[in-house]
Design an enzyme around this catalytic site. Sequence first.
Site, PDB file in Angstrom:
ATOM      1  N   SER A 174      85.869  53.812 -75.315  1.00  0.00           N
ATOM      2  CA  SER A 174      85.002  54.208 -76.434  1.00  0.00           C
ATOM      3  C   SER A 174      84.483  55.630 -76.275  1.00  0.00           C
ATOM      4  CB  SER A 174      83.815  53.245 -76.538  1.00  0.00           C
ATOM      5  OG  SER A 174      83.132  53.181 -75.310  1.00  0.00           O
TER       6      SER A 174
ATOM      7  N   ASN B 234      74.999  46.639 -70.812  1.00  0.00           N
ATOM      8  CA  ASN B 234      74.578  45.962 -72.044  1.00  0.00           C
ATOM      9  C   ASN B 234      73.180  46.404 -72.498  1.00  0.00           C
ATOM     10  OD1 ASN B 234      76.966  44.710 -71.668  1.00  0.00           O
ATOM     11  ND2 ASN B 234      76.149  42.678 -71.228  1.00  0.00           N
TER      12      ASN B 234
ATOM     13  N   HIS C  67      71.549  52.592-121.413  1.00  0.00           N
ATOM     14  CA  HIS C  67      72.971  52.341-121.734  1.00  0.00           C
ATOM     15  C   HIS C  67      73.737  53.649-121.950  1.00  0.00           C
ATOM     16  CE1 HIS C  67      71.718  48.134-122.617  1.00  0.00           C
ATOM     17  NE2 HIS C  67      70.660  48.734-123.121  1.00  0.00           N
TER      18      HIS C  67
ATOM     19  N   SER D 138      89.665  75.444-109.368  1.00  0.00           N
ATOM     20  CA  SER D 138      90.914  74.690-109.404  1.00  0.00           C
ATOM     21  C   SER D 138      92.032  75.603-108.949  1.00  0.00           C
ATOM     22  CB  SER D 138      91.170  74.209-110.835  1.00  0.00           C
ATOM     23  OG  SER D 138      92.543  73.980-111.040  1.00  0.00           O
TER      24      SER D 138
ATOM     25  N   LYS E 239      88.277  76.671-114.363  1.00  0.00           N
ATOM     26  CA  LYS E 239      87.504  75.527-113.896  1.00  0.00           C
ATOM     27  C   LYS E 239      86.403  75.885-112.904  1.00  0.00           C
ATOM     28  CE  LYS E 239      87.948  71.668-114.628  1.00  0.00           C
ATOM     29  NZ  LYS E 239      88.930  70.674-114.186  1.00  0.00           N
TER      30      LYS E 239
ATOM     31  N   ASN F 139      84.173  73.191-110.785  1.00  0.00           N
ATOM     32  CA  ASN F 139      83.995  71.744-110.615  1.00  0.00           C
ATOM     33  C   ASN F 139      82.807  71.404-109.714  1.00  0.00           C
ATOM     34  OD1 ASN F 139      86.331  71.246-112.151  1.00  0.00           O
ATOM     35  ND2 ASN F 139      87.627  71.577-110.351  1.00  0.00           N
TER      36      ASN F 139
ATOM     37  N   GLU G  28      80.226  65.447-106.529  1.00  0.00           N
ATOM     38  CA  GLU G  28      81.234  64.376-106.508  1.00  0.00           C
ATOM     39  C   GLU G  28      81.404  63.806-105.105  1.00  0.00           C
ATOM     40  OE1 GLU G  28      84.503  65.340-109.881  1.00  0.00           O
ATOM     41  OE2 GLU G  28      84.294  66.860-108.364  1.00  0.00           O
TER      42      GLU G  28
ATOM     43  N   TYR H 116      75.714  39.561 -75.288  1.00  0.00           N
ATOM     44  CA  TYR H 116      76.582  40.705 -75.588  1.00  0.00           C
ATOM     45  C   TYR H 116      78.032  40.274 -75.752  1.00  0.00           C
ATOM     46  CZ  TYR H 116      79.154  45.052 -75.233  1.00  0.00           C
ATOM     47  OH  TYR H 116      80.005  46.087 -75.490  1.00  0.00           O
TER      48      TYR H 116
HETATM   49  N1  ARG Z   1      80.997  50.643 -74.465  1.00  0.00           N
HETATM   50  C1  ARG Z   1      80.268  49.419 -74.502  1.00  0.00           C
HETATM   51  C2  ARG Z   1      79.661  49.203 -75.896  1.00  0.00           C
HETATM   52  O1  ARG Z   1      79.526  50.138 -76.574  1.00  0.00           O
HETATM   53  C3  ARG Z   1      79.173  49.465 -73.488  1.00  0.00           C
HETATM   54  C4  ARG Z   1      78.764  48.112 -73.031  1.00  0.00           C
HETATM   55  C5  ARG Z   1      79.873  47.509 -72.267  1.00  0.00           C
HETATM   56  N2  ARG Z   1      79.514  46.266 -71.687  1.00  0.00           N
HETATM   57  C6  ARG Z   1      80.416  45.415 -71.251  1.00  0.00           C
HETATM   58  N3  ARG Z   1      79.955  44.320 -70.777  1.00  0.00           N
HETATM   59  N4  ARG Z   1      81.697  45.648 -71.274  1.00  0.00           N
HETATM   60  O2  ARG Z   1      79.348  48.122 -76.281  1.00  0.00           O
END
Ligand code: ARG
Length: 466
Positions: free
Chosen positions: A29, A116, A162, A283, A289, A291, A296, A323
């Site tokens: 991540s 966690n 409306h 455009s 144009k 825009n 938007e 978790y």
């Molecule tokens: N990258 C994990 C998350 O965002 C961090 C927590 C990971 N905990 C675990 N028990 N694998 O949730």
Amino acid sequence: MAKKKLNEKPWGGRFKGGADPEVEAFTASVDFDRELAEFDIEQSRAHAAMLQSCGLISKKDLKEIVSGLKAIGSEIKSGKFEFRSELEDVHMNVETRLAELIGPAAGKLHTARSRNDQVATDMRLYIRAATGEITRAIRGAQDALAARAAEHADDVMPGYTHLQRAQAVPLGHHLMAYYHMLERDAGRFADCAARMDALPLGAGALAGSALPVNPAMTAAALGFSATAPNSMDAVSDRDFLLEFLSACAVCMIHLSRACEEFILWMTSEFGFVDLPDALCTGSSIMPQKKNPDVAELIRGKSGRVVGSLVSLLVTMKGLPLAYNRDMQEDKEPAFDAARTTAACLRLYAKLISGAKFNTAAMEKAAQTGFLNAVDLTDYLALRGMPFREAHSVVGRLVRHCIDAGKEFGDLTDEEFAAFSPMFGSDVRKALDARAAMGRRKAPGAASPASVRGQLKKFHRNKNGGK
Ligand code: ARG
């Protein structure tokens, strides 16, 4: 300080071989949770100080940890920090780098902590900061709205229902409608911040710690007014994100509606507004144009923020306590919604400040289409005619005018009298849009005095804030 690159995962002891590279990439991540780095460091500093004060690490350990974290902070700031996806997430990246820099003391930092409760804490710190930034952006947009509303408190425009012309209203009143929506948005963000004001750190993986820790001390250091009352709830609660995303989504819907109006108003069919060149684009094929792309895109991005809310709602739906790794999916929607909402608010403020309202076209549009029909009905009601009867008389008058190709103002006294003897020659005064707006004295009604009253009562002073 040691510079040796460490690769060992903390859970290495339990595992036989290395991870499948595809799994490593799939579970990592760090590409997105690196956004939490500054909060992770802040948290670790507070946690280490608590561990030391509870006698769980030495003063020397603390000193090394703090200086290592500081060095990591500078590396990240200067772009020198190497985030490594094989180390999975931001927490392991920071901790591993700390071990490279300071050696064994780094291994003590994770005492009485799990990723966690760590990630739950980082996310709260992130959302707290994001809420502050969004609230400032809301205040900026409100300032812009208030300034334009003050400028246009007396200008007449057609109010719509409306999307059909309904009654004349001051442009300032229309603008103030968005001011109040944003005020409630700010309230929603404040509610969310108040409800998440409890520190999850100390909950460990799910059961809290048996070590002699002092989470209240960490809470105070990180600016939380309480510690979480239940360790299992603390690590698995993502309500605070759902509330935040919901506040973002509602706010974006407000901006989307406002922008939709600007888009309509900028058409040659309406011709009510001209948006600054700097906020429009041209455009590639049609040289004429101009825009309203910013408006938007704000409207378009509202869909994406609503999507973020729905995405996390669905992610959370079937999760047993406590978790689950699914929760890692909370980050991208939360970060994206925070960034998008703040950016859209800032750009909306620019749209409001830079808009050139064509008040002449608005006033002209308010003069045709029987926007004063209710005023005429009120005229009769004031003279004792039951409202329903007055409604019917004026309805017949409208029919007559449409057939004759006239507006009320074109009718003679005799024509009026033919529909009701209650019409006197003073009826013309009832037809004037400005006079009609001025007569609206009910609280919150669409009148210039009400616009000024709203500004006075609700707009915080320019220098301070509420
Ligand atoms: N990258 C994990 C998350 O965002 C961090 C927590 C990971 N905990 C675990 N028990 N694998 O949730």
